[in-house]
Write an enzyme that holds these catalytic residues in place. Sequence first.
Site, PDB file in Angstrom:
ATOM      1  N   HIS A   1      -0.651 -12.823   0.158  1.00 29.85           N
ATOM      2  CA  HIS A   1      -0.012 -12.413  -0.466  1.00 29.85           C
ATOM      3  C   HIS A   1       0.568 -13.110  -1.665  1.00 29.85           C
ATOM      4  CE1 HIS A   1       2.698  -9.554   2.387  1.00 29.85           C
ATOM      5  NE2 HIS A   1       0.669  -9.603   2.333  1.00 29.85           N
TER       6      HIS A   1
ATOM      7  N   ARG B   1       8.487  -8.865  15.326  1.00 33.34           N
ATOM      8  CA  ARG B   1       7.099  -8.734  14.956  1.00 33.34           C
ATOM      9  C   ARG B   1       6.579  -9.391  13.558  1.00 33.34           C
ATOM     10  NH1 ARG B   1       6.127  -2.139  12.677  1.00 33.34           N
ATOM     11  NH2 ARG B   1       4.455  -2.902  11.319  1.00 33.34           N
TER      12      ARG B   1
ATOM     13  N   HIS C   1      -7.664  -7.443   0.091  1.00 37.37           N
ATOM     14  CA  HIS C   1      -6.540  -8.427   1.675  1.00 37.37           C
ATOM     15  C   HIS C   1      -7.149  -8.407   2.596  1.00 37.37           C
ATOM     16  CE1 HIS C   1      -2.020  -7.829   4.172  1.00 37.37           C
ATOM     17  NE2 HIS C   1      -2.879  -7.468   4.780  1.00 37.37           N
TER      18      HIS C   1
ATOM     19  N   ARG D   1      12.551  14.390   1.603  1.00 34.50           N
ATOM     20  CA  ARG D   1      13.402  13.447   2.777  1.00 34.50           C
ATOM     21  C   ARG D   1      12.215  12.841   4.125  1.00 34.50           C
ATOM     22  NH1 ARG D   1      17.538  16.873   0.082  1.00 34.50           N
ATOM     23  NH2 ARG D   1      18.738  15.282  -1.099  1.00 34.50           N
TER      24      ARG D   1
ATOM     25  N   HIS E   1      -0.549 -14.191   6.511  1.00 37.61           N
ATOM     26  CA  HIS E   1       0.355 -12.836   5.262  1.00 37.61           C
ATOM     27  C   HIS E   1       0.961 -14.126   3.850  1.00 37.61           C
ATOM     28  CE1 HIS E   1      -1.220 -10.224   8.253  1.00 37.61           C
ATOM     29  NE2 HIS E   1      -1.376  -9.377   7.493  1.00 37.61           N
TER      30      HIS E   1
ATOM     31  N   GLU F   1      -8.203  -9.302  10.569  1.00 40.39           N
ATOM     32  CA  GLU F   1      -6.822  -8.570  10.928  1.00 40.39           C
ATOM     33  C   GLU F   1      -7.296  -8.889  12.234  1.00 40.39           C
ATOM     34  OE1 GLU F   1      -3.744  -8.295  10.007  1.00 40.39           O
ATOM     35  OE2 GLU F   1      -4.800  -7.466   7.531  1.00 40.39           O
TER      36      GLU F   1
ATOM     37  N   LYS G   1      -1.569  -5.108  18.545  1.00 38.66           N
ATOM     38  CA  LYS G   1      -0.227  -4.845  17.352  1.00 38.66           C
ATOM     39  C   LYS G   1       0.807  -3.616  18.822  1.00 38.66           C
ATOM     40  CE  LYS G   1       1.263  -2.990  13.330  1.00 38.66           C
ATOM     41  NZ  LYS G   1       0.644  -3.307  12.143  1.00 38.66           N
TER      42      LYS G   1
ATOM     43  N   LYS H   1       4.851   0.847   8.963  1.00 31.74           N
ATOM     44  CA  LYS H   1       4.578   0.649   7.733  1.00 31.74           C
ATOM     45  C   LYS H   1       4.364   1.039   6.841  1.00 31.74           C
ATOM     46  CE  LYS H   1       5.682  -4.586   8.861  1.00 31.74           C
ATOM     47  NZ  LYS H   1       6.271  -5.682   8.405  1.00 31.74           N
TER      48      LYS H   1
ATOM     49  N   GLU I   1      11.203  -4.957  12.336  1.00 31.13           N
ATOM     50  CA  GLU I   1      10.598  -6.276  12.321  1.00 31.13           C
ATOM     51  C   GLU I   1      11.962  -7.344  11.674  1.00 31.13           C
ATOM     52  OE1 GLU I   1       7.667  -7.114  10.161  1.00 31.13           O
ATOM     53  OE2 GLU I   1       8.701  -9.117   8.701  1.00 31.13           O
TER      54      GLU I   1
ATOM     55  N   ASN J   1       2.526 -10.565  10.746  1.00 27.03           N
ATOM     56  CA  ASN J   1       1.984 -11.995   9.826  1.00 27.03           C
ATOM     57  C   ASN J   1       1.140 -13.197   9.450  1.00 27.03           C
ATOM     58  OD1 ASN J   1       2.993  -9.123   8.216  1.00 27.03           O
ATOM     59  ND2 ASN J   1       4.787  -9.483   8.531  1.00 27.03           N
TER      60      ASN J   1
HETATM   61  P1  NAD Z   1      -8.826  -0.044   1.185  1.00 17.89           P
HETATM   62  O1  NAD Z   1      -7.423   1.252   1.577  1.00 17.89           O
HETATM   63  O2  NAD Z   1      -8.520  -0.151  -0.392  1.00 17.89           O
HETATM   64  O3  NAD Z   1     -10.123   0.311   1.677  1.00 17.89           O
HETATM   65  C1  NAD Z   1     -11.041  -0.948   1.420  1.00 17.89           C
HETATM   66  C2  NAD Z   1     -12.434   0.144   0.190  1.00 17.89           C
HETATM   67  O4  NAD Z   1     -13.414   0.499   1.544  1.00 17.89           O
HETATM   68  C3  NAD Z   1     -12.046   0.855  -0.834  1.00 17.89           C
HETATM   69  O5  NAD Z   1     -12.829   1.072  -1.736  1.00 17.89           O
HETATM   70  C4  NAD Z   1     -12.396   2.292  -0.003  1.00 17.89           C
HETATM   71  O6  NAD Z   1     -12.204   3.330  -0.637  1.00 17.89           O
HETATM   72  C5  NAD Z   1     -13.335   2.040   1.074  1.00 17.89           C
HETATM   73  N1  NAD Z   1     -13.497   2.958   2.480  1.00 17.89           N
HETATM   74  C6  NAD Z   1     -13.396   3.328   2.939  1.00 17.89           C
HETATM   75  N2  NAD Z   1     -13.267   4.273   4.102  1.00 17.89           N
HETATM   76  C7  NAD Z   1     -14.694   3.943   4.137  1.00 17.89           C
HETATM   77  C8  NAD Z   1     -15.753   5.048   4.117  1.00 17.89           C
HETATM   78  N3  NAD Z   1     -15.196   4.464   5.972  1.00 17.89           N
HETATM   79  N4  NAD Z   1     -16.468   3.612   3.700  1.00 17.89           N
HETATM   80  C9  NAD Z   1     -17.115   4.270   2.732  1.00 17.89           C
HETATM   81  N5  NAD Z   1     -15.990   3.269   1.899  1.00 17.89           N
HETATM   82  C10 NAD Z   1     -14.511   3.386   2.975  1.00 17.89           C
HETATM   83  O7  NAD Z   1      -8.218  -1.108   1.854  1.00 17.89           O
HETATM   84  P2  NAD Z   1      -7.912  -1.656   3.111  1.00 17.89           P
HETATM   85  O8  NAD Z   1      -8.556  -2.953   3.643  1.00 17.89           O
HETATM   86  O9  NAD Z   1      -8.203  -1.010   4.200  1.00 17.89           O
HETATM   87  O10 NAD Z   1      -6.409  -1.938   3.498  1.00 17.89           O
HETATM   88  C11 NAD Z   1      -5.691  -3.093   2.291  1.00 17.89           C
HETATM   89  C12 NAD Z   1      -4.351  -2.046   2.651  1.00 17.89           C
HETATM   90  O11 NAD Z   1      -3.722  -1.598   4.206  1.00 17.89           O
HETATM   91  C13 NAD Z   1      -3.953  -2.992   1.692  1.00 17.89           C
HETATM   92  O12 NAD Z   1      -3.047  -2.193   0.623  1.00 17.89           O
HETATM   93  C14 NAD Z   1      -2.364  -3.791   2.483  1.00 17.89           C
HETATM   94  O13 NAD Z   1      -1.797  -4.473   2.110  1.00 17.89           O
HETATM   95  C15 NAD Z   1      -2.531  -2.674   3.419  1.00 17.89           C
HETATM   96  N6  NAD Z   1      -2.269  -3.306   5.177  1.00 17.89           N
HETATM   97  C16 NAD Z   1      -0.786  -1.946   5.366  1.00 17.89           C
HETATM   98  C17 NAD Z   1      -0.208  -2.445   6.982  1.00 17.89           C
HETATM   99  C18 NAD Z   1       0.524  -1.952   7.326  1.00 17.89           C
HETATM  100  O14 NAD Z   1       1.180  -2.544   7.735  1.00 17.89           O
HETATM  101  N7  NAD Z   1       0.745  -0.918   6.385  1.00 17.89           N
HETATM  102  C19 NAD Z   1      -0.776  -3.598   7.330  1.00 17.89           C
HETATM  103  C20 NAD Z   1      -2.210  -4.434   6.718  1.00 17.89           C
HETATM  104  C21 NAD Z   1      -2.409  -3.663   5.531  1.00 17.89           C
HETATM  105  N1  GLY Z   2       0.801  -5.834   9.473  1.00 18.79           N
HETATM  106  C1  GLY Z   2       1.577  -6.286   9.627  1.00 18.79           C
HETATM  107  C2  GLY Z   2       3.104  -5.721  10.308  1.00 18.79           C
HETATM  108  O1  GLY Z   2       2.461  -4.551  10.591  1.00 18.79           O
HETATM  109  O2  GLY Z   2       4.071  -5.817  11.127  1.00 18.79           O
END
Ligand code: NAD
Ligand code: GLY
Length: 368
Positions: free
Chosen positions: A249, A238, A262, A118, A245, A182, A224, A140, A234, A242
Amino acid sequence: MQTLNVDLADRSYPIYIGEQLLQSHELLVRHLRSRQVFVVTNDTIAPLYLQPLIELLDGHQVDSVVLPDGEEYKTLETLNRLFDGLLEARHNRTTTVLALGGGVVGDMAGFGAACYQRGVDFIQLPTTLLAMVDSSVGGKTGVNHRLGKNMIGAFYQPRAVIADMSTLETLPARELSAGLAEVIKYGLIADEEFFEWLESNIPDLLAKDPKALAYAVKRSCENKARVVAQDEREGGLRAILNLGHTFGHAIETAQGYGVWLHGEAVAAGMVMAADLSHRRGAISAGELDRLVALLERAHLPVKAPATMTPDDFIRLMGVDKKVLDGRLRLVLLEKMGKALITDDIEPDLLQETFAACRADERDAPPGA
Ligand code: NAD
Ligand code: GLY
């Protein structure tokens, strides 16, 4: 090292930005509640950064799970591996989950931490530009469902974000560009001066100039953190984060998770949002061109896939979380540097945007 704060009353936390932070024992243990630590990472990042982290935490009970790399593994099934690891190594409620990786690892580790017994503490150790400027900040967390991205999740804030800029040295160029999408978003929605700074400094960012990157991460996180502090869950404001997005998406879902990154989908989605804003008279053709030019210079796509029809968009945008009472809500621009949220969308203009923003069949897809 620079320190920012995400101001959320008893859930407030610091964001540390600097070089070689993953080599600082003092910084890492500062936010641990007990000697138990559980690192979540993936099979690309583990060979680069896991062992030094484990060695740095000498004297602690450090267990880890190495997940398969990829957006397509951001699922409930994969999350079970995390719970298996935590339970098998008998982690209790005072353990701390460390999310070592990009947004995929961060979103899954955060959601796992929210659910395990939890809720246990977690710390974000972002290693992609996208994770440093966006996903590690704001709480998030979640996983994808076959029928929609990020559809299963929770708002759950980390105890700290430690952005070690040195990890970007190993980040592939395509991933760096995806993170820049972003970064550009913040300029577009809330910070016109930053947008202008990006127009001047994009070559330094692409060349991984440490000073330029640290400034871009700090300014993005400030933007942010300001929005999240005003609207953590949100309820309204907030949603401006997006921008692009809802279209993005739809692109990610239509192409299959992981085909478009992404950030790439967000880039094309931001152009669609800006195009519609232009058709509504909010920004000029010249301002739309400035956005397209900046994204192109950042090596990002500025058109939706040729294979996607307007009907595909409408269908896929229909399951977006921003749909309220059957009406499509979109984040658009009121002007450069200011976003607005509206459900007053002119269907004809939306169709014009779909037509204008569709790639030619001969255009190469991202990453080709
Ligand atoms: P990712 O986590 O897939 O990383 C991208 C690639 O880079 C992967 O292959 C990873 O293994 C590699 N990698 C990571 N760090 C590295 C490094 N230092 N050196 C070499 N390779 C490395 O992608 P991302 O772009 O970081 O994140 C995308 C995800 O984040 C999506 O799932 C998206 O929905 C999510 N997201 C969430 C929020 C949120 O607010 N929570 C906001 C934006 C995106
Ligand atoms: N990436 C959008 C948010 O964090 O709200």
